[in-house]
Design an enzyme around this catalytic site. Structure first.
Site, PDB file in Angstrom:
ATOM      1  CB  SER A 168      -0.899  -0.001   1.240  1.00 35.93           C
ATOM      2  OG  SER A 168      -1.495   1.267   1.453  1.00 35.93           O
ATOM      3  CE1 TYR A 172      -3.844  -2.071   4.948  1.00 36.77           C
ATOM      4  CE2 TYR A 172      -3.051   0.129   4.416  1.00 36.77           C
ATOM      5  CZ  TYR A 172      -3.521  -1.105   4.015  1.00 36.77           C
ATOM      6  OH  TYR A 172      -3.652  -1.386   2.670  1.00 36.77           O
TER       7      TYR A 172
END
Length: 236
Positions: A146, A159
């Protein structure tokens, strides 16, 4: 003269295959001729993906379980080999967002679960499938990262940390297998319309975002026996 599908005869395993990017990639790999092993927590979602694959003439096997079940991951490599005799493509797609917030105020249980799902489970997958992937004439391992790993925006939480650590681990693994036929890469799918994206950015208009199907072709490229890319982070 007919041309064989790009992945004919190959076996691919996709985690997080019940929805979003995982489902789109699994269906695309099946259309390219691979037998796809579908892994996710949600049985209903997996059955829907399986139905679509079979309706399109493809083949798949459902393996529903939570990636927090590390004991089951540890025997998955041998189980897949015993059933199919091979694994050619591993797609580590499953991920958990948790929530965004200051590191100092993050709930420890949520932190641990996000790290376990996004990082530790992928370590376990590498560990259980390393031998099988290396045995393939063209093993391919693809992991989903990501843009959050840049750490330039506050409150990325567990995350962002897990994806940054995933990138480091996958690059390390790629260096370790560089002399083998196994090719290992990461994909940053960018801003794609998924439930995880909607959870992280609730005010965003999903109709303005690309669909998961729009990036599935990039996974096929990296899964192809002809792929020479290795140790890269490929941006969609």
């Amino acid at each position: 003269m007919t041309t064989s599908p790009l992945l004919a005869g190959r076996v691919a395993l996709v985690t997080g295959a019940s929805r979003g990017i995982g489902a789109a990639v699994a269906e695309r790999l099946a259309r390219e001729g691979a037998h796809v092993v579908l892994v996710a927590r949600t049985v209903g979602g997996l059955e829907e993906v399986d139905d679509r694959i079979r309706s399109a003439g493809g083949s798949a096997t459902l393996v529903p379980f939570d990636l927090m079940d590390t004991a089951r991951i540890d025997v998955l490599g041998q189980s897949v080999f015993d059933r199919f005799g091979r694994l050619d493509v591993l797609v580590g797609n499953a991920g958990m967002l948790g929530h965004f917030g200051p590191v100092a105020q993050f709930d420890p249980k949520t932190w641990d679960r996000v790290i376990a799902t996004n990082l530790t489970a992928n370590f376990r997958l590498i560990r259980t499938f390393d031998r099988v992937l290396r045995a393939s004439d063209a093993g391919r391992a693809i992991f989903v990262t990501s843009g959050a790993v840049a750490g330039e925006v506050a409150y990325g939480g567990a995350y962002a940390v897990s994806k940054a650590s995933l990138e480091s681990m996958v690059k390390l693994y790629a260096a370790e297998v560089a002399r083998s036929s196994l090719r290992v890469n990461l994909i940053d799918p960018g801003v794609v319309r998924t439930k995880l994206r909607a959870q992280g950015f609730p005010g965003e208009d999903p109709s303005t975002l690309p669909a998961p199907e729009d990036v599935a072709g990039l996974f096929v490229e990296l899964a192809s026996p002809a792929c020479t890319r290795h140790g890269e982070i490929v941006r969609a």
